[in-house]
Design a protein around this motif. Structure first.
Motif, PDB file in Angstrom:
ATOM      1  N   GLU A  38       0.877  -1.320   0.017  1.00 19.80           N
ATOM      2  CA  GLU A  38       0.209   0.079  -0.076  1.00 19.80           C
ATOM      3  C   GLU A  38       0.720   1.260  -0.053  1.00 19.80           C
ATOM      4  OE1 GLU A  38      -3.555   0.251  -0.145  1.00 19.80           O
ATOM      5  OE2 GLU A  38      -3.105  -1.651  -0.833  1.00 19.80           O
ATOM      6  N   ASN A  42       0.785   4.191  -2.875  1.00 16.50           N
ATOM      7  CA  ASN A  42       0.506   5.512  -2.608  1.00 16.50           C
ATOM      8  C   ASN A  42       1.925   6.511  -2.990  1.00 16.50           C
ATOM      9  OD1 ASN A  42      -0.998   7.309  -1.077  1.00 16.50           O
ATOM     10  ND2 ASN A  42       0.260   7.290   0.817  1.00 16.50           N
ATOM     11  N   LEU A  68      -6.324   4.490  -6.876  1.00 20.22           N
ATOM     12  CA  LEU A  68      -7.018   4.347  -5.622  1.00 20.22           C
ATOM     13  C   LEU A  68      -7.919   3.083  -5.845  1.00 20.22           C
ATOM     14  CD1 LEU A  68      -8.036   7.857  -4.278  1.00 20.22           C
ATOM     15  CD2 LEU A  68      -6.857   6.220  -3.308  1.00 20.22           C
TER      16      LEU A  68
ATOM     17  N   LEU B  36      -0.324   8.458   5.709  1.00 25.28           N
ATOM     18  CA  LEU B  36      -1.299   8.729   4.609  1.00 25.28           C
ATOM     19  C   LEU B  36      -2.042  10.083   4.816  1.00 25.28           C
ATOM     20  CD1 LEU B  36      -3.458   5.276   4.190  1.00 25.28           C
ATOM     21  CD2 LEU B  36      -1.563   6.081   2.717  1.00 25.28           C
ATOM     22  N   GLU B  55      -8.138  10.955  -0.560  1.00 23.90           N
ATOM     23  CA  GLU B  55      -6.884  10.185  -0.128  1.00 23.90           C
ATOM     24  C   GLU B  55      -7.494   9.859   1.421  1.00 23.90           C
ATOM     25  OE1 GLU B  55      -3.790   9.231  -1.174  1.00 23.90           O
ATOM     26  OE2 GLU B  55      -2.636   8.839   0.421  1.00 23.90           O
ATOM     27  N   TYR B  59      -8.361   6.020   1.285  1.00 25.57           N
ATOM     28  CA  TYR B  59      -7.117   5.146   2.082  1.00 25.57           C
ATOM     29  C   TYR B  59      -7.235   5.177   3.691  1.00 25.57           C
ATOM     30  CZ  TYR B  59      -3.583   3.880  -1.370  1.00 25.57           C
ATOM     31  OH  TYR B  59      -2.570   3.065  -2.033  1.00 25.57           O
ATOM     32  N   ILE B  63      -9.736   1.818   3.578  1.00 25.97           N
ATOM     33  CA  ILE B  63      -8.716   0.710   3.469  1.00 25.97           C
ATOM     34  C   ILE B  63      -8.062   0.212   4.785  1.00 25.97           C
ATOM     35  CG2 ILE B  63      -6.737  -0.062   2.378  1.00 25.97           C
ATOM     36  CD1 ILE B  63      -7.558   1.498  -0.055  1.00 25.97           C
TER      37      ILE B  63
END
Lengths: 105, 192
Positions: A38, A42, A68, B36, B55, B59, B63
């Motif tokens: 991940e 990113n 994404l 993140l 994001e 994320y 996630i």
């Protein structure tokens, strides 16, 4: 108004990517390896954003949206696989999963 | 604004390192969320506010919740209690809190700096608006959107199929009967 040079921004992205790569290489826990993947995804998205900001195009952001979506699908399947592996083997250590290995003798 | 970028970059690198090198899965996830978030701050500075929001939502939200959920499911009884004790110690949550606080200060600074159009501009022009991204997505990248949709569908079906637990394939009235059968037979049925 940000005036950080582009190579510094790319350096940040590559450092993040390298950390993720090192994580995949050194960890044996499957969950940590998935997390590192991940991180790498990113960092790749960050490069797209940097490019989009540099040339002031929206294409980079469109690509990050695809990243994404891909990351979400990958995590869903990967975590399902981890759960199944844990139910079968009672471990999340990748070194214990050796059904596919050739027996030497 | 350059200073904001550098601070966010340092937070990102530090949190990512801690996430990769931490021994405890849940703490590592905490650091990963911080990482993140700081990357989202960088997106915002680089003139991509829409992607910064995505994001955080996808994320750091969706996630990571999946990750936390699976880590919780993999916990075993006795160890879980020990971990629960450990979680309430100060040093386990101090560092992530400090890092998030730094990001929060940056965020307040950027909001306080006044009209967003000039302050978080991209390179020369203003930030790239969500409208531009949406137009591009549904004209030039329409095929890509369709493929992403198919991939998500395949992901859902695959995750469901792989993650499905083995179920007993008996009919309902057979199961009711099996209550009266002796325990040993019950066990054999469970094995099957």
């Amino acid at each position: 108004m940000i005036s950080v040079p582009v190579h510094v921004q790319l350096l940040l992205a590559s450092i993040l990517f390298l950390i993720g790569l090192v994580g995949v290489l050194i960890r044996r826990n499957v969950i940590f390896m998935l997390m590192s993947v991940e991180i790498m995804l990113n960092a790749a998205g960050l490069v797209f954003i940097i490019g989009g900001a540099h040339w002031h195009q929206a294409d980079g952001q469109a690509m990050v949206i695809f990243i994404l979506a891909m990351a979400a699908a990958e995590v869903a399947v990967g975590l399902a696989l981890i759960l199944q592996v844990f139910h079968l083997h009672k471990t999340v250590d990748v070194d214990c999963l050796e059904e596919l290995k050739d027996t030497q003798s | 604004m350059n200073l904001v970028f550098y601070i966010a970059a340092l937070v990102a690198i530090f949190a990512t390192l801690r996430a990769v090198l931490h021994k405890h899965a849940v703490h590592a996830l905490l650091y990963l969320i911080v990482s993140l978030l700081s990357v989202a701050v960088i997106f915002f500075i680089l003139g991509a506010p829409f992607l910064a929001a995505l994001e955080v939502i996808i994320y750091a939200g969706a996630i990571m919740v999946l990750f936390v959920f699976v880590v919780m499911m993999l916990n075993r009884g006795e160890a879980a209690v020990q971990q629960e004790k450990e979680w309430f110690r100060f040093r386990t949550w101090a560092w992530p809190s400090v890092l998030v606080l730094i990001l929060f200060v940056e965020w307040v600074y950027m909001l306080w700096r006044g009209s967003a159009q000039q302050s978080f501009a991209g390179v020369t022009q203003g930030p790239i608006q969500p409208q531009q991204v949406g137009e591009l997505l549904f004209t030039q990248y329409l095929l890509g959107v369709e493929m992403a949709a198919m991939m998500l569908m395949a992901g859902i079906i695959g995750a469901y199929h792989i993650g499905k637990q083995k179920q007993k394939s008996y009919h309902r009235y057979l199961e009711e009967k099996s209550d009266q059968i002796s325990i040993s037979e019950n066990k054999t049925q469970e094995v099957i």
